[in-house]
Design a protein around this motif. Structure first.
Motif, PDB file in Angstrom:
ATOM      1  N   PHE A  30       0.849  -1.189   0.000  1.00 32.74           N
ATOM      2  CA  PHE A  30       0.000   0.000   0.000  1.00 32.74           C
ATOM      3  C   PHE A  30       0.879   1.231   0.000  1.00 32.74           C
ATOM      4  N   VAL A  31       0.552   2.183  -0.867  1.00 35.83           N
ATOM      5  CA  VAL A  31       1.310   3.428  -0.923  1.00 35.83           C
ATOM      6  C   VAL A  31       0.351   4.585  -1.157  1.00 35.83           C
ATOM      7  N   MET A  32       0.650   5.705  -0.504  1.00 31.77           N
ATOM      8  CA  MET A  32      -0.084   6.947  -0.731  1.00 31.77           C
ATOM      9  C   MET A  32       0.864   7.877  -1.475  1.00 31.77           C
ATOM     10  N   ILE A  33       0.388   8.406  -2.592  1.00 30.56           N
ATOM     11  CA  ILE A  33       1.200   9.269  -3.445  1.00 30.56           C
ATOM     12  C   ILE A  33       0.669  10.697  -3.344  1.00 30.56           C
ATOM     13  N   GLY A  34       1.565  11.637  -3.080  1.00 30.32           N
ATOM     14  CA  GLY A  34       1.189  13.038  -2.948  1.00 30.32           C
ATOM     15  C   GLY A  34       0.900  13.696  -4.286  1.00 30.32           C
ATOM     16  N   THR A  35       0.574  14.963  -4.239  1.00 30.06           N
ATOM     17  CA  THR A  35       0.206  15.700  -5.449  1.00 30.06           C
ATOM     18  C   THR A  35       1.387  15.920  -6.386  1.00 30.06           C
ATOM     19  N   LYS A  36       2.597  15.786  -5.872  1.00 29.67           N
ATOM     20  CA  LYS A  36       3.792  15.952  -6.705  1.00 29.67           C
ATOM     21  C   LYS A  36       4.410  14.602  -7.069  1.00 29.67           C
ATOM     22  N   ASP A  37       3.585  13.555  -7.049  1.00 29.06           N
ATOM     23  CA  ASP A  37       3.997  12.179  -7.345  1.00 29.06           C
ATOM     24  C   ASP A  37       5.097  11.695  -6.408  1.00 29.06           C
ATOM     25  N   ASN A  38       5.070  12.159  -5.172  1.00 28.54           N
ATOM     26  CA  ASN A  38       6.015  11.725  -4.157  1.00 28.54           C
ATOM     27  C   ASN A  38       5.287  10.799  -3.167  1.00 28.54           C
ATOM     28  N   PRO A  39       5.924   9.700  -2.762  1.00 29.48           N
ATOM     29  CA  PRO A  39       5.273   8.829  -1.780  1.00 29.48           C
ATOM     30  C   PRO A  39       5.233   9.504  -0.410  1.00 29.48           C
ATOM     31  N   ILE A  40       4.056   9.530   0.209  1.00 30.00           N
ATOM     32  CA  ILE A  40       3.942  10.130   1.539  1.00 30.00           C
ATOM     33  C   ILE A  40       3.736   9.070   2.614  1.00 30.00           C
ATOM     34  N   TYR A  41       3.367   7.854   2.201  1.00 34.49           N
ATOM     35  CA  TYR A  41       3.246   6.746   3.151  1.00 34.49           C
ATOM     36  C   TYR A  41       3.296   5.451   2.363  1.00 34.49           C
ATOM     37  N   GLU A  42       3.958   4.456   2.906  1.00 32.93           N
ATOM     38  CA  GLU A  42       3.953   3.135   2.283  1.00 32.93           C
ATOM     39  C   GLU A  42       4.029   2.072   3.367  1.00 32.93           C
ATOM     40  N   ALA A  43       3.402   0.949   3.084  1.00 36.40           N
ATOM     41  CA  ALA A  43       3.393  -0.176   4.028  1.00 36.40           C
ATOM     42  C   ALA A  43       3.142  -1.454   3.259  1.00 36.40           C
ATOM     43  N   GLU A  44       3.535  -2.547   3.871  1.00 38.01           N
ATOM     44  CA  GLU A  44       3.259  -3.860   3.291  1.00 38.01           C
ATOM     45  C   GLU A  44       2.596  -4.722   4.347  1.00 38.01           C
ATOM     46  N   PHE A  45       1.616  -5.507   3.909  1.00 40.21           N
ATOM     47  CA  PHE A  45       0.877  -6.371   4.813  1.00 40.21           C
ATOM     48  C   PHE A  45       0.852  -7.777   4.235  1.00 40.21           C
ATOM     49  N   VAL A  46       0.847  -8.756   5.122  1.00 37.61           N
ATOM     50  CA  VAL A  46       0.606 -10.125   4.690  1.00 37.61           C
ATOM     51  C   VAL A  46      -0.891 -10.322   4.760  1.00 37.61           C
ATOM     52  N   SER A  47      -1.480 -10.740   3.657  1.00 39.44           N
ATOM     53  CA  SER A  47      -2.926 -10.908   3.572  1.00 39.44           C
ATOM     54  C   SER A  47      -3.390 -11.992   4.531  1.00 39.44           C
ATOM     55  N   VAL A  48      -4.351 -11.660   5.402  1.00 39.02           N
ATOM     56  CA  VAL A  48      -4.848 -12.595   6.404  1.00 39.02           C
ATOM     57  C   VAL A  48      -5.700 -13.677   5.763  1.00 39.02           C
ATOM     58  N   ASN A  49      -6.500 -13.322   4.774  1.00 37.61           N
ATOM     59  CA  ASN A  49      -7.444 -14.264   4.177  1.00 37.61           C
ATOM     60  C   ASN A  49      -6.764 -15.440   3.507  1.00 37.61           C
ATOM     61  N   THR A  50      -5.615 -15.224   2.881  1.00 42.21           N
ATOM     62  CA  THR A  50      -4.961 -16.312   2.162  1.00 42.21           C
ATOM     63  C   THR A  50      -3.652 -16.741   2.800  1.00 42.21           C
ATOM     64  N   ALA A  51      -3.247 -16.109   3.885  1.00 40.22           N
ATOM     65  CA  ALA A  51      -1.988 -16.477   4.532  1.00 40.22           C
ATOM     66  C   ALA A  51      -2.078 -17.834   5.212  1.00 40.22           C
ATOM     67  N   ARG A  52      -3.292 -18.235   5.608  1.00 32.93           N
ATOM     68  CA  ARG A  52      -3.454 -19.520   6.280  1.00 32.93           C
ATOM     69  C   ARG A  52      -3.050 -20.674   5.379  1.00 32.93           C
TER      70      ARG A  52
END
Length: 172
Positions: A30-52
């Motif tokens: 997941f990434v949030m991109i600002g108005t100047k095409d700059n990343p303002i937040y990024e994160a990675e998650f392991v999907s719970v639904n299919t991780a099992r």
């Protein structure tokens, strides 16, 4: 308007900690991109639904994690052109799945302030992704109301990160 990019490399990103993979372990970037095409937040998650289904995956070396991290950033930023094409033809904030890379989808959400929320994911669950984006947008609005936050800068708040990760755990 979905297109498929072809690439001979495969991998996942290494933003978070823990066993991460590309194909073996279902991850969401997941990434949030600002108005100047700059990343303002990024994160990675392991999907719970299919991780099992994929327990017991071996840890990936740090060098590979860094390579996968850059690959996910490249995939997400390559989707920005698609968003710019689509944003003028719709009045919806949730743009659904806008692109595909190998077996991974890129979903997008465009805010009224032209902040782009992108999710690189394996499974296609439109309602869950829409709810996740709505939660993240609400969290971003609350962050904007903070007088100490400068718009279009990196979000460093541990509380913001925790709430985004809880939302991801709930919906993804």
């Amino acid at each position: 308007m979905n297109t498929t990019h072809s690439s001979s490399s495969s991998g996942g990103s290494g933003i978070g900690s823990g066993p991460l993979g590309y194909g073996n372990t279902p991850t969401c970037y997941f990434v949030m991109i600002g108005t100047k095409d700059n990343p303002i937040y990024e994160a990675e998650f392991v999907s719970v639904n299919t991780a099992r289904a994929s327990s017991g995956v071996a840890a990936i070396p740090d060098a590979k994690k860094e390579e996968f991290r850059h690959l996910n950033q490249f995939i997400a930023h390559s989707a920005l052109d698609m968003i710019e094409d689509i944003q003028w033809s719709t009045n919806q904030m949730y743009l659904k799945s806008i692109d595909k890379f190998n077996e991974r989808f890129i979903s997008a959400y465009l805010t009224a302030g032209n902040i782009k929320l992108l999710l690189l994911h394996d499974a296609k669950s439109e309602d869950a992704i829409r709810n996740f984006f709505n939660d993240c947008y609400e969290l971003y609005i609350k962050t904007l109301l903070n007088p100490f936050y400068e718009p279009n800068t990196i979000i460093n708040s541990p509380a913001f990160d925790t709430k985004v990760r809880l939302s991801a755990k709930r919906y993804l």
